[in-house]
Design an enzyme around this catalytic site. Sequence first.
Site, PDB file in Angstrom:
ATOM      1  N   ASN A 294      -5.956   5.571   4.795  1.00  0.00           N
ATOM      2  CA  ASN A 294      -5.794   6.662   3.587  1.00  0.00           C
ATOM      3  C   ASN A 294      -6.661   6.095   2.622  1.00  0.00           C
ATOM      4  OD1 ASN A 294      -3.685   8.404   4.774  1.00  0.00           O
ATOM      5  ND2 ASN A 294      -2.427   6.457   4.579  1.00  0.00           N
TER       6      ASN A 294
ATOM      7  N   GLY B 145      -2.503   9.692  -0.085  1.00  0.00           N
ATOM      8  CA  GLY B 145      -1.407   8.828   0.031  1.00  0.00           C
ATOM      9  C   GLY B 145      -1.330   7.684   0.165  1.00  0.00           C
ATOM     10  N   GLN B 146      -2.564   6.894  -0.452  1.00  0.00           N
ATOM     11  CA  GLN B 146      -2.706   5.388  -0.425  1.00  0.00           C
ATOM     12  C   GLN B 146      -1.832   4.983  -1.292  1.00  0.00           C
ATOM     13  OE1 GLN B 146      -6.801   3.937  -0.905  1.00  0.00           O
ATOM     14  NE2 GLN B 146      -6.217   1.837  -0.402  1.00  0.00           N
TER      15      GLN B 146
ATOM     16  N   HIS C 221      -7.025  -0.797   4.614  1.00  0.00           N
ATOM     17  CA  HIS C 221      -6.215  -1.019   5.918  1.00  0.00           C
ATOM     18  C   HIS C 221      -6.265   0.036   6.928  1.00  0.00           C
ATOM     19  CE1 HIS C 221      -3.676   0.560   3.023  1.00  0.00           C
ATOM     20  NE2 HIS C 221      -2.868   1.186   3.963  1.00  0.00           N
ATOM     21  N   LEU C 222      -6.430  -0.209   8.262  1.00  0.00           N
ATOM     22  CA  LEU C 222      -6.393   1.018   9.390  1.00  0.00           C
ATOM     23  C   LEU C 222      -5.071   0.872   9.984  1.00  0.00           C
ATOM     24  CD1 LEU C 222      -9.857   0.064  10.786  1.00  0.00           C
ATOM     25  CD2 LEU C 222      -9.327   1.728   9.204  1.00  0.00           C
ATOM     26  N   HIS C 223      -4.321   2.159   9.900  1.00  0.00           N
ATOM     27  CA  HIS C 223      -3.107   2.098  10.582  1.00  0.00           C
ATOM     28  C   HIS C 223      -3.467   2.351  11.968  1.00  0.00           C
ATOM     29  CE1 HIS C 223      -0.607   3.107   6.865  1.00  0.00           C
ATOM     30  NE2 HIS C 223      -1.685   3.210   6.540  1.00  0.00           N
TER      31      HIS C 223
ATOM     32  N   ASP D  44       3.590  -2.971  10.549  1.00  0.00           N
ATOM     33  CA  ASP D  44       3.916  -2.178   9.477  1.00  0.00           C
ATOM     34  C   ASP D  44       5.405  -2.476   9.092  1.00  0.00           C
ATOM     35  OD1 ASP D  44       2.359   0.386   7.724  1.00  0.00           O
ATOM     36  OD2 ASP D  44       4.804   0.045   7.525  1.00  0.00           O
TER      37      ASP D  44
HETATM   38  P1  5GP Z   1      -0.885   3.370   2.851  1.00  0.00           P
HETATM   39  O1  5GP Z   1       0.144   4.185   2.436  1.00  0.00           O
HETATM   40  O2  5GP Z   1      -1.409   2.609   1.697  1.00  0.00           O
HETATM   41  O3  5GP Z   1      -1.933   4.062   3.692  1.00  0.00           O
HETATM   42  O4  5GP Z   1      -0.235   2.226   3.753  1.00  0.00           O
HETATM   43  C1  5GP Z   1       0.529   1.105   3.327  1.00  0.00           C
HETATM   44  C2  5GP Z   1       1.426   0.821   4.320  1.00  0.00           C
HETATM   45  O5  5GP Z   1       1.729  -0.636   4.108  1.00  0.00           O
HETATM   46  C3  5GP Z   1       2.556   1.432   4.337  1.00  0.00           C
HETATM   47  O6  5GP Z   1       2.765   2.027   5.945  1.00  0.00           O
HETATM   48  C4  5GP Z   1       3.848   0.469   4.267  1.00  0.00           C
HETATM   49  O7  5GP Z   1       4.882   0.456   5.229  1.00  0.00           O
HETATM   50  C5  5GP Z   1       3.029  -0.896   4.608  1.00  0.00           C
HETATM   51  N1  5GP Z   1       3.497  -2.176   3.881  1.00  0.00           N
HETATM   52  C6  5GP Z   1       3.633  -2.166   2.440  1.00  0.00           C
HETATM   53  N2  5GP Z   1       4.012  -3.280   2.199  1.00  0.00           N
HETATM   54  C7  5GP Z   1       3.991  -3.988   3.268  1.00  0.00           C
HETATM   55  C8  5GP Z   1       4.439  -5.612   3.505  1.00  0.00           C
HETATM   56  O8  5GP Z   1       4.683  -6.251   2.449  1.00  0.00           O
HETATM   57  N3  5GP Z   1       4.444  -5.858   4.765  1.00  0.00           N
HETATM   58  C9  5GP Z   1       4.069  -5.094   5.724  1.00  0.00           C
HETATM   59  N4  5GP Z   1       3.941  -5.555   6.897  1.00  0.00           N
HETATM   60  N5  5GP Z   1       3.724  -3.922   5.422  1.00  0.00           N
HETATM   61  C10 5GP Z   1       3.632  -3.463   4.228  1.00  0.00           C
END
Ligand code: 5GP
Length: 114
Positions: free
Chosen positions: A87, A93-94, A100-102, A30
């Site tokens: 999310n 908060g997506q 994607h899975l964190h 991330d």
């Molecule tokens: P969400 O908030 O949608 O669950 O998570 C999106 C995640 O994508 C966030 O943790 C953010 O830091 C990550 N992210 C956003 N843009 C990029 C990118 O260009 N490269 C990488 N490696 N991560 C990203």
Amino acid sequence: MSDCIFCRIVEGDIPSTMVHEDDESLAFEDLNPQAPVHVLVIPKRHIVSLADAQEADLSLLGRLMLTCSHVAKQKGLDESGYRVVTNIGRNAGQTVFHLHLHILGGRGFQWPPG
Ligand code: 5GP
Ligand code: ZN
């Protein structure tokens, strides 16, 4: 060119630090880590979120979960434990609308989440 950031990572248009790749999934660091280990696992094929997954995605969803387990082992998290989060939509908060899975690890997490 896709306007989805994660599709562009899959296509190699946006650089990322890759930790795993197979036919169907990709795992990369991330950009803005929220824990000492913070890896994102995505399907190569664009799906907006878990809410958009279909019956036909059954094996792909299983692949993503197993990729999380594989990457967590690779990162040495299996002893200490870790969290896997996805999310979905506004209340969660997506911010990136490609499933994607964190994988979060390397520190303790609270329950219930904030
Ligand atoms: P969400 O908030 O949608 O669950 O998570 C999106 C995640 O994508 C966030 O943790 C953010 O830091 C990550 N992210 C956003 N843009 C990029 C990118 O260009 N490269 C990488 N490696 N991560 C990203
Ligand atoms: Zn996408």
